[in-house]
Design a protein around this motif. Structure first.
Motif, PDB file in Angstrom:
ATOM      1  N   MET A 180       0.851  -1.215   0.000  1.00 18.06           N
ATOM      2  CA  MET A 180       0.000   0.000   0.000  1.00 18.06           C
ATOM      3  C   MET A 180       0.877   1.252   0.000  1.00 18.06           C
ATOM      4  O   MET A 180       1.712   1.424   0.871  1.00 18.06           O
ATOM      5  CB  MET A 180      -0.855   0.007   1.277  1.00 18.06           C
ATOM      6  CG  MET A 180      -2.118  -0.802   1.170  1.00 18.06           C
ATOM      7  SD  MET A 180      -3.471   0.090   0.435  1.00 18.06           S
ATOM      8  CE  MET A 180      -3.935   1.199   1.760  1.00 18.06           C
ATOM      9  N   ASN A 181       0.721   2.083  -1.010  1.00 18.17           N
ATOM     10  CA  ASN A 181       1.458   3.333  -0.953  1.00 18.17           C
ATOM     11  C   ASN A 181       0.506   4.513  -0.813  1.00 18.17           C
ATOM     12  O   ASN A 181       0.823   5.634  -1.215  1.00 18.17           O
ATOM     13  CB  ASN A 181       2.377   3.495  -2.171  1.00 18.17           C
ATOM     14  CG  ASN A 181       1.579   3.389  -3.450  1.00 18.17           C
ATOM     15  OD1 ASN A 181       0.359   3.226  -3.391  1.00 18.17           O
ATOM     16  ND2 ASN A 181       2.241   3.499  -4.583  1.00 18.17           N
ATOM     17  N   ALA A 182      -0.689   4.251  -0.281  1.00 20.30           N
ATOM     18  CA  ALA A 182      -1.646   5.342  -0.080  1.00 20.30           C
ATOM     19  C   ALA A 182      -1.148   6.247   1.037  1.00 20.30           C
ATOM     20  O   ALA A 182      -0.398   5.811   1.911  1.00 20.30           O
ATOM     21  CB  ALA A 182      -3.006   4.776   0.272  1.00 20.30           C
ATOM     22  N   ARG A 183      -1.568   7.493   0.971  1.00 21.29           N
ATOM     23  CA  ARG A 183      -1.158   8.433   2.024  1.00 21.29           C
ATOM     24  C   ARG A 183      -1.795   8.035   3.355  1.00 21.29           C
ATOM     25  O   ARG A 183      -2.905   7.503   3.383  1.00 21.29           O
ATOM     26  CB  ARG A 183      -1.589   9.845   1.635  1.00 21.29           C
ATOM     27  CG  ARG A 183      -0.664  10.461   0.613  1.00 21.29           C
ATOM     28  CD  ARG A 183      -1.154  11.826   0.247  1.00 21.29           C
ATOM     29  NE  ARG A 183      -2.465  11.755  -0.369  1.00 21.29           N
ATOM     30  CZ  ARG A 183      -3.430  12.615  -0.149  1.00 21.29           C
ATOM     31  NH1 ARG A 183      -3.244  13.609   0.683  1.00 21.29           N
ATOM     32  NH2 ARG A 183      -4.587  12.502  -0.753  1.00 21.29           N
ATOM     33  N   ARG A 184      -1.082   8.339   4.402  1.00 22.81           N
ATOM     34  CA  ARG A 184      -1.631   8.054   5.730  1.00 22.81           C
ATOM     35  C   ARG A 184      -1.768   9.367   6.485  1.00 22.81           C
ATOM     36  O   ARG A 184      -0.809  10.110   6.641  1.00 22.81           O
ATOM     37  CB  ARG A 184      -0.722   7.089   6.479  1.00 22.81           C
ATOM     38  CG  ARG A 184      -0.645   5.741   5.759  1.00 22.81           C
ATOM     39  CD  ARG A 184       0.060   4.709   6.570  1.00 22.81           C
ATOM     40  NE  ARG A 184       1.436   5.094   6.808  1.00 22.81           N
ATOM     41  CZ  ARG A 184       2.112   4.707   7.887  1.00 22.81           C
ATOM     42  NH1 ARG A 184       1.524   4.001   8.814  1.00 22.81           N
ATOM     43  NH2 ARG A 184       3.365   5.060   8.037  1.00 22.81           N
ATOM     44  N   ILE A 185      -2.973   9.652   6.904  1.00 20.44           N
ATOM     45  CA  ILE A 185      -3.255  10.918   7.581  1.00 20.44           C
ATOM     46  C   ILE A 185      -3.405  10.657   9.075  1.00 20.44           C
ATOM     47  O   ILE A 185      -4.252   9.862   9.480  1.00 20.44           O
ATOM     48  CB  ILE A 185      -4.583  11.532   7.070  1.00 20.44           C
ATOM     49  CG1 ILE A 185      -4.671  11.490   5.549  1.00 20.44           C
ATOM     50  CG2 ILE A 185      -4.808  12.925   7.629  1.00 20.44           C
ATOM     51  CD1 ILE A 185      -3.842  12.478   4.825  1.00 20.44           C
ATOM     52  N   PHE A 186      -2.587  11.318   9.885  1.00 22.34           N
ATOM     53  CA  PHE A 186      -2.715  11.181  11.329  1.00 22.34           C
ATOM     54  C   PHE A 186      -3.435  12.401  11.888  1.00 22.34           C
ATOM     55  O   PHE A 186      -3.010  13.527  11.669  1.00 22.34           O
ATOM     56  CB  PHE A 186      -1.339  11.095  11.993  1.00 22.34           C
ATOM     57  CG  PHE A 186      -0.551   9.885  11.583  1.00 22.34           C
ATOM     58  CD1 PHE A 186      -1.071   8.617  11.771  1.00 22.34           C
ATOM     59  CD2 PHE A 186       0.700  10.015  11.021  1.00 22.34           C
ATOM     60  CE1 PHE A 186      -0.350   7.486  11.407  1.00 22.34           C
ATOM     61  CE2 PHE A 186       1.429   8.889  10.645  1.00 22.34           C
ATOM     62  CZ  PHE A 186       0.902   7.624  10.836  1.00 22.34           C
ATOM     63  N   LEU A 187      -4.506  12.159  12.613  1.00 21.46           N
ATOM     64  CA  LEU A 187      -5.185  13.258  13.310  1.00 21.46           C
ATOM     65  C   LEU A 187      -4.597  13.343  14.718  1.00 21.46           C
ATOM     66  O   LEU A 187      -4.843  12.480  15.554  1.00 21.46           O
ATOM     67  CB  LEU A 187      -6.682  12.999  13.393  1.00 21.46           C
ATOM     68  CG  LEU A 187      -7.460  13.124  12.090  1.00 21.46           C
ATOM     69  CD1 LEU A 187      -8.837  12.532  12.243  1.00 21.46           C
ATOM     70  CD2 LEU A 187      -7.572  14.579  11.688  1.00 21.46           C
ATOM     71  N   VAL A 188      -3.777  14.365  14.938  1.00 20.70           N
ATOM     72  CA  VAL A 188      -3.098  14.501  16.222  1.00 20.70           C
ATOM     73  C   VAL A 188      -3.621  15.750  16.920  1.00 20.70           C
ATOM     74  O   VAL A 188      -3.997  16.723  16.256  1.00 20.70           O
ATOM     75  CB  VAL A 188      -1.574  14.622  16.022  1.00 20.70           C
ATOM     76  CG1 VAL A 188      -0.834  14.562  17.348  1.00 20.70           C
ATOM     77  CG2 VAL A 188      -1.059  13.529  15.110  1.00 20.70           C
ATOM     78  N   GLY A 189      -3.632  15.745  18.240  1.00 18.29           N
ATOM     79  CA  GLY A 189      -4.034  16.948  18.959  1.00 18.29           C
ATOM     80  C   GLY A 189      -4.187  16.700  20.441  1.00 18.29           C
ATOM     81  O   GLY A 189      -4.132  15.549  20.897  1.00 18.29           O
ATOM     82  N   ASN A 190      -4.388  17.762  21.194  1.00 17.83           N
ATOM     83  CA  ASN A 190      -4.642  17.658  22.633  1.00 17.83           C
ATOM     84  C   ASN A 190      -5.959  16.898  22.839  1.00 17.83           C
ATOM     85  O   ASN A 190      -6.769  16.799  21.920  1.00 17.83           O
ATOM     86  CB  ASN A 190      -4.781  19.062  23.233  1.00 17.83           C
ATOM     87  CG  ASN A 190      -3.427  19.703  23.518  1.00 17.83           C
ATOM     88  OD1 ASN A 190      -3.334  20.686  24.206  1.00 17.83           O
ATOM     89  ND2 ASN A 190      -2.364  19.141  22.980  1.00 17.83           N
TER      90      ASN A 190
END
Lengths: 662, 80
Positions: free
Chosen positions: A1-11
């Motif tokens: 898989m070379n799809a983009r990976r989106i990380f939702l980061v936050g407090n």
């Protein structure tokens, strides 16, 4: 898989999961308190133009230097991030300064990033104004200020991902003291990591550092020793530098004050040491009262409906085995469970409103001091409260407890907090105990059952903490998010999801089991004395020998056994058994009231009903809970100990109570 | 230079009292976490209210409302 990976980061509690739901169309739980997401969730983003990405909803964290198990998970994902990784950093405009702290750490890591600001409209209400352009200039990464309107917000966040609006801030550099930086650079050369990562890792708990990175601890330990010797205050300095930079950012883009907002005015009442508990108690009582009062109507109508349906079908269908199966097995089993749908859905809705508004946090705040006395904290109380809806999410919630012993104690006592699927059983038993009971009295009894369960759980926890799992007091840091009005669309969505869940359970498990049970009831085997007997009653006979001392007969034994799968099975099994026995249409409540044993005495006597209620309060007979316990504790020993302790305890208690009452 | 008599623990503040952080008196991971939450030396804080039974202490720090447990609050020294 070379799809983009989106990380939702936050407090914590900045609204990451809301955005996750926007991006992926998922329906993950959102609520107004810290630590709703315990484990990283994955989902797929796709749009009509063919953009695709995997979205990761990470639990909230205040810093990369991981402290709790969830933060370890985040650390792990970011540490192993490759060139396909993108970070959506979600910020709460109301506490921008603290939110930017993690932001600067992420900037240092050199990942493609986009800052997304939520609750800017709330900031405006407080009389502040956020200059996004100025902040963007300072941070030099794309910033998107999300709208309060959910439709616009959804479009905005989807655009960010679809258009790949992420940027790496390459030259980001905070001016740490030169000597400290020098040591970090040396460490970076030794370990092969970037200087930024080294700085963060040095602040990490040494016990976790090696495990998280797979690097040798000696290099770090040496550097820490040198730092400790040369700059005793280096940790404070490393963090202060960050905040100094943030203060400059905030100065140009926002003005802070200690003004009170609208929701704070309510808090003098809700967080008051005397009024707070009174308001909470009354709120629960009124809510439960109205739930039972409202659902009484559909329930009575449903009972009559089932009776009418059975009579009608009996009249118009030929007298065959499948008619008997339909009438006794399916309608008798599943129909009786469906009667309790309104209560279940309304209770879940009420609990969802409490979470959604941020009220639950206020309860935690009030009770933390008391909980500390028994060796737990407000956070473990929160997970116990979650058990009121269902024990399994409650157990999952305990993941946010930082102290292992406290967490295990909470997990151990959690099944004693009465979950919503036990309500139908209590309601049925209460209506057997007291006929012509008013909704108000019914609510009082359920309330008493709830309180007793909770108190027993807390007492047991105190006992465990005092004698078995003794450790120092637990750490508690929490946020008090402003009270908001419930988002009714979300609450309705939760109620709908729970209703479907309930219906699905009734349509699959309960249905299959009812049919299976009906078939077993007609499958005759030879008993030891030569008589023909069906396998259910044969098994009931065996179970009766064990359960007689606590006042249960064979039918109840079989029902209890079946309720190990799902609790609803208890009622469906009784429904099938009595429908087959009487061969008469009628509602379960009346059938049970009229049931008599071989000697002609009523089966559901006062003592038996009380004993049954106690049994349901204190025994652990829910497969889901059992499995999640094993999963969460990683220990068969503890899981089995809990299983045998709780069932043994409830058996003993029922034995004593039954003999005292009869 | 601050006199030691002026320095007190955050839990000794009165309701609505404002003060500045002197230091976080803890070396372990929790000390780091408190600093990361914004309790860096010199930061202005305000005690909003306390929960009963030595429970949470509610503090406004850097514009956000935090509730600290009694034990955690013990390790933050402030001056006014």
């Amino acid at each position: 898989m070379n799809a983009r990976r989106i990380f939702l980061v936050g407090n914590p509690n900045v609204g990451k999961t809301t955005l996750f739901n926007d991006l992926t169309g998922a329906q993950e739980k959102v609520a107004n308190y810290v630590g709703v997401t315990h484990a990283t969730q994955q989902g797929i983003f796709s749009d009509p133009l063919g953009h695709r990405a995997t979205v990761y909803d990470l639990p909230g964290t205040y810093s990369i230097s991981a402290y709790t198990p969830e933060e370890h998970e985040i650390f792990d994902l970011l540490y192993h991030a490759d060139h396909q990784a993108r970070v959506v950093y979600v910020l709460d405009a109301r506490s921008l300064e603290r939110n930017l702290f993690l932001g600067t750490q992420l900037l240092e890591l050199g990942l493609p990033i986009c800052f997304v600001i939520c609750f800017a409209h709330c900031l405006q209400k407080q009389g502040h104004w956020l200059d996004v352009k100025a902040l963007e200039e300072k941070l030099q990464v794309p910033i998107v200020c999300l709208s309060a309107r959910s439709s616009i917000r959804r479009r905005q966040i989807r655009e960010v991902v679809a258009q790949d609006r992420f940027q790496v801030r390459k030259d980001f550099h905070l001016s740490f003291p030169h000597e400290i930086e020098l040591l970090w650079d040396q460490l970076a050369q030794k370990t092969g990591l970037s200087s930024g990562w080294c700085g963060l890792l040095l602040l990490q708990d040494p016990a976790q550092r090696g495990r998280l990175t797979g690097l040798k601890e000696t290099d770090f330990a040496q550097t820490v020793a040198v730092l400790d010797q040369q700059f005793p205050q280096w940790k404070t300095k490393a963090i202060t530098v960050r905040y100094e930079w943030i203060e400059k950012c905030v100065q140009v883009s926002i003005h802070h004050s200690l003004h009170t907002s609208f929701s704070w005015n309510w808090d003098w009442l809700l967080l008051h040491r005397i009024w707070g508990p009174i308001v909470t108690g009354s709120l629960f009582f009124i809510a439960l009262l109205s739930i039972f009062a409202i659902s009484e109507y559909p329930m009575v109508a449903g009972e009559r409906g089932i009776e009418a349906l059975q009579t009608w079908l009996k009249g118009c269908l030929p007298d065959t085995w499948w008619r008997a199966l339909l009438l006794e097995g399916v309608i008798g089993g599943v129909g009786n469970v469906l009667l309790f749908l309104p209560q279940f859905v309304l209770t879940v809705g009420f609990l969802s409103v409490l979470e959604n508004t941020g009220y639950v946090v206020r309860m935690v705040y009030l009770l933390d001091g008391w909980m500390k006395k028994i060796g737990l904290s407000g956070a473990s109380f929160l997970s116990l409260i979650s058990c009121y809806a269902c024990t399994i999410p409650g157990i999952m919630q305990a993941r946010c407890l930082w102290n292992r012993e406290e967490r295990l104690t909470t997990l151990f006592v959690a099944p004693w907090v009465n979950c919503a699927s036990r309500i139908p059983i209590y309601l049925l038993l209460i209506s057997l105990l007291f006929q012509n009971i008013t909704p108000c009295q019914k609510t009082l009894l359920i309330f008493a059952i709830y309180l007793t369960g909770l108190m027993a759980a807390l007492l047991l926890a105190a006992f465990i903490r005092k004698f078995f799992l003794k450790t120092r007091m637990t750490v508690s840091i929490s946020e008090i998010p402003p009270l908001i009005w419930p988002q009714w669309t979300y609450v309705l969505k939760v109620m709908k999801a729970q209703m479907l869940f309930f219906l699905k359970k009734a349509g699959t498990w309960v249905f299959a089991f009812s049919v299976f049970l009906w078939l077993c009831l007609h499958l005759n085997i030879s008993a030891s004395n030569g008589e023909k007997i069906d396998c259910v009653h044969w098994m009931g006979g065996k179970l009766e020998k064990i359960l007689k001392p606590i006042g249960f007969d064979g039918n109840l034994g079989v029902s209890l056994l079946s309720s190990f799968g799902t609790r609803e099975n208890f009622i469906s099994t009784l429904g099938v058994l009595y429908n087959v026995d009487t061969k008469q249409p009628g509602c379960l409540r009346e059938q049970l009231q009229q049931a008599v044993d071989r000697k002609g005495k009523p089966v559901y006597s006062f003592a038996t009903c009380i004993s049954l209620i106690l049994f349901f309060m204190f025994s652990l007979q829910c497969m889901g809970t059992f499995i999640s316990m094993r999963f969460e504790t990683h220990s068969w020993r503890l899981t089995l100990l809990q299983f045998f302790f709780m069932n043994g305890f409830s058996y003993g208690l029922c034995f004593i109570v039954y003999h005292l009452l009869s | 230079m601050l006199q030691s008599s002026m320095i007190k623990c955050i839990s000794e503040l009165c309701k609505k009292e404002t003060a500045c952080v002197y230091k976080v008196d803890r070396e372990d991971a929790l000390g780091v976490r408190l600093l990361e939450l914004g309790f860096t030396p010199g930061t202005k804080i305000q005690l909003v209210r306390r929960a009963p039974q030595q429970g949470f202490i509610e503090i406004v720090v850097r514009g956000s409302r935090l509730a600290l447990g009694w034990a955690e609050a013990q390790s933050i020294m402030v001056y006014s």
